[in-house]
Motif scaffolding. Structure first.
Motif, short mmCIF file in Angstrom:
data_model
loop_
_atom_site.label_atom_id
_atom_site.label_comp_id
_atom_site.label_asym_id
_atom_site.label_seq_id
_atom_site.Cartn_x
_atom_site.Cartn_y
_atom_site.Cartn_z
N ARG A 1 1.84 6.90 -6.81
CA ARG A 1 0.87 7.93 -7.15
C ARG A 1 1.43 9.33 -6.92
NH1 ARG A 1 -4.88 7.28 -4.64
NH2 ARG A 1 -5.23 9.00 -6.11
N LEU A 2 2.16 9.49 -5.84
CA LEU A 2 2.76 10.80 -5.56
C LEU A 2 3.74 11.20 -6.65
CD1 LEU A 2 3.46 10.58 -1.71
CD2 LEU A 2 1.89 12.15 -2.85
N THR B 1 -7.79 8.31 0.03
CA THR B 1 -8.40 7.13 0.66
C THR B 1 -7.81 6.84 2.04
OG1 THR B 1 -6.81 5.66 -0.40
CG2 THR B 1 -8.87 6.09 -1.59
N TYR B 2 -7.00 7.75 2.55
CA TYR B 2 -6.28 7.45 3.79
C TYR B 2 -7.23 7.17 4.96
CZ TYR B 2 -3.19 7.75 7.79
OH TYR B 2 -2.51 7.46 8.94
N ARG C 1 0.84 -1.21 0.00
CA ARG C 1 0.00 0.00 0.00
C ARG C 1 0.87 1.26 0.00
NH1 ARG C 1 -3.69 3.41 -0.23
NH2 ARG C 1 -5.07 4.03 1.45
N ALA C 2 1.91 1.28 0.83
CA ALA C 2 2.81 2.43 0.89
C ALA C 2 3.52 2.63 -0.45
CB ALA C 2 3.83 2.26 2.01
N VAL D 1 1.11 4.21 -2.90
CA VAL D 1 0.94 5.65 -2.65
C VAL D 1 2.16 6.41 -3.15
CG1 VAL D 1 0.65 7.42 -0.86
CG2 VAL D 1 -0.60 5.26 -0.70
N LEU E 1 5.79 4.67 4.02
CA LEU E 1 5.81 5.55 2.85
C LEU E 1 7.07 6.42 2.85
CD1 LEU E 1 4.55 6.87 0.36
CD2 LEU E 1 3.19 8.32 1.90
N ALA F 1 -3.54 11.97 -3.82
CA ALA F 1 -2.74 10.79 -3.48
C ALA F 1 -2.53 10.67 -1.97
CB ALA F 1 -1.38 10.86 -4.18
N LEU F 2 -2.32 11.81 -1.31
CA LEU F 2 -2.07 11.77 0.14
C LEU F 2 -3.33 11.51 0.94
CD1 LEU F 2 0.44 14.67 0.95
CD2 LEU F 2 0.79 12.24 1.29
N TYR G 1 -2.59 4.05 5.24
CA TYR G 1 -1.35 3.40 4.88
C TYR G 1 -0.31 3.69 5.96
CZ TYR G 1 -0.88 8.13 2.94
OH TYR G 1 -0.89 9.50 2.75
#
Length: 441
Positions: A11-12, A28-29, A4-5, A8, A39, A24-25, A34
């Motif tokens: 995506r970043l 969905t957090y 998951r990390a 992310v 990350l 991205a941050l 995550y």
């Protein structure tokens, strides 16, 4: 959690705008947190690999993203905690009635409800929920950042649906600045710039160009403080365009010349070609058509030299078509519009290409039915994916009316076009209001 990390982090690094970084941050957090430490470890590992390969600029970007994650750690964790408490209350069935929420959580929970309604596409109920939430003051600087994000998303959707006054209403109590959230980070400055740009666009939508320019100047101030050149370009371009839209054409030319000079200092040519196109349009407004043409041709030459495609290439073709149409060169206009349409498709700017084509072809007689029909089919596909895009829907109706007329049913087309003109009027959309039925006779 490691996967998951990494996702992310991907995506970043793929994000192209501050809004995409924010998504991205935060996207969905709260529902699926995550591992923030994981990350950060992933980002720093990538930074080291990039630095070892001599890719210092990319390594600096990754380091900046890692610093943003650190900066917003507390906010992310608080949002997740609030979401967990809210969900627990829902499971008990009494979370708003039997539980006295701590003061600093009340507004955040209400805004989360607004965001949920936006996610479901229920704009009417989201507006009502936002008005109810406004009655509760924000008491936490970090909370204000989350509120701003929710309200911007809602306001942008409302504007897209032609509801500028509702959008201004949901932004009314949002006064966001780095000082209000207790930090002067570049990311917060960009968020403030984004807020003021949207507010300026909405003010123009309801006809207040003076206040719109005040908002754009504020946006430009924040963008310059952030050091984010693309946002400075956007805020400044909105300011210059406002002068054009309100009839101050010479002032618009002056501003656009300054913007062209500004973009020459940037390493990315996309801003330079966009500025050249905008200056060309401003020059057309003051009657300097040949100077405008030279700028559009310069843009096309740059793309040819780079062997690239882009939205500015498409825009240059459409504007060359407008010049040809003004000179009653129908064949030249249609050729340029066709090139503009397919350039937009090649640049993955399908929506803009469809709108540019449909908003112009009705002005060209006898017209090119094949291009009109092609653009109409593309428009239908886009509407299937974007149900609330009012301008696309209007343009499709406009195109269908044009096709009906061209196939001999002039009276039926006139009725359809008059209906569209009435529908456009209350939406305060300048581009649409400029399209009148008389031009189709």
């Amino acid at each position: 959690m490691g996967e998951r990390a990494r996702a992310v982090a991907d995506r970043l690094l793929a994000a192209e705008t501050p809004q995409q970084v924010e998504t991205a941050l935060f996207g969905t957090y709260v529902e699926d947190p995550y591992d923030i430490d994981g990350l950060l470890t992933e980002l720093r590992s990538r930074r080291l690999r990039l630095a070892e390969c001599g890719r210092s600029a990319e390594a600096a970007l990754v380091e900046f993203l890692a610093s943003m994650v650190e900066e917003h750690r507390a906010m992310l964790e608080r949002l997740a905690e609030e979401y967990e408490q809210t969900e627990a209350g829902r499971r008990r069935g009494s979370w708003l009635h039997d539980i006295q929420l701590p003061e600093h959580l009340t507004r955040a929970v209400l805004e989360r409800g607004v965001a949920d309604l936006v996610d479901r596409g229920d704009l009417d109920e989201a507006v009502r929920a936002a008005r109810r939430a406004t009655e509760v003051p924000s008491v936490d600087p970090v909370e204000l950042f989350a509120i701003t994000s929710v309200r911007l998303g809602l306001a942008e959707l409302l504007r897209q649906a032609g509801r500028a006054r509702d959008a201004l209403d949901v932004l009314e109590d949002v006064e966001f600045s780095p000082s209000s959230v207790g930090t002067d980070s570049a990311y917060v400055e960009v968020a403030a710039a984004r807020l003021h740009i949207l507010r300026g666009l909405l003010l123009e939508d309801v006809g207040d160009y003076r206040l719109g320019r005040v908002a754009y100047r504020r946006a430009l101030h924040h963008a310059e403080r952030s050091g984010a050149a693309p946002w400075s370009f956007r805020a400044w371009s909105c300011l210059a365009a406002s002068y054009s839209k309100s009839g101050s054409y010479r002032q618009a030319v002056t501003e656009y010349r300054r913007i062209v000079a500004f973009t020459r200092s940037l390493r990315d040519p996309q801003w330079f070609v966009a500025a050249l196109n905008n200056l060309g349009t401003a020059l057309c407004d003051v009657g300097e058509r040949e100077a405008a043409r030279s700028h559009y041709l310069h843009v096309l030459g740059i793309f040819e030299k780079l062997e690239a495609t882009g939205t500015s290439q498409s825009a240059a073709w459409f504007r060359l078509g407008d010049l040809a149409r003004g000179e009653e060169d129908t064949a030249g206009a249609l050729t340029a519009y066709t090139n503009g349409f397919w350039s937009a498709i090649a640049a993955d700017a399908t929506r803009q290409g469809v709108l540019d084509t449909l908003m112009r072809l009705h002005k060209v007689l006898p017209g090119d039915d094949e291009l009109l029909e092609t653009a109409t089919l593309f428009c239908m596909t886009l509407i299937d994916d974007e149900q609330d895009d009012w301008l696309l829907t209007w343009s499709l109706g406009r195109a269908l009316g044009g096709l009906v007329r061209r196939h001999g049913s002039h009276d039926a087309a006139t009725v359809k076009l008059r209906e569209l003109a009435r529908d456009a009027a209350p939406r305060a959309c300048l581009e649409v209001r400029c399209v009148t039925v008389c031009r189709d006779r």
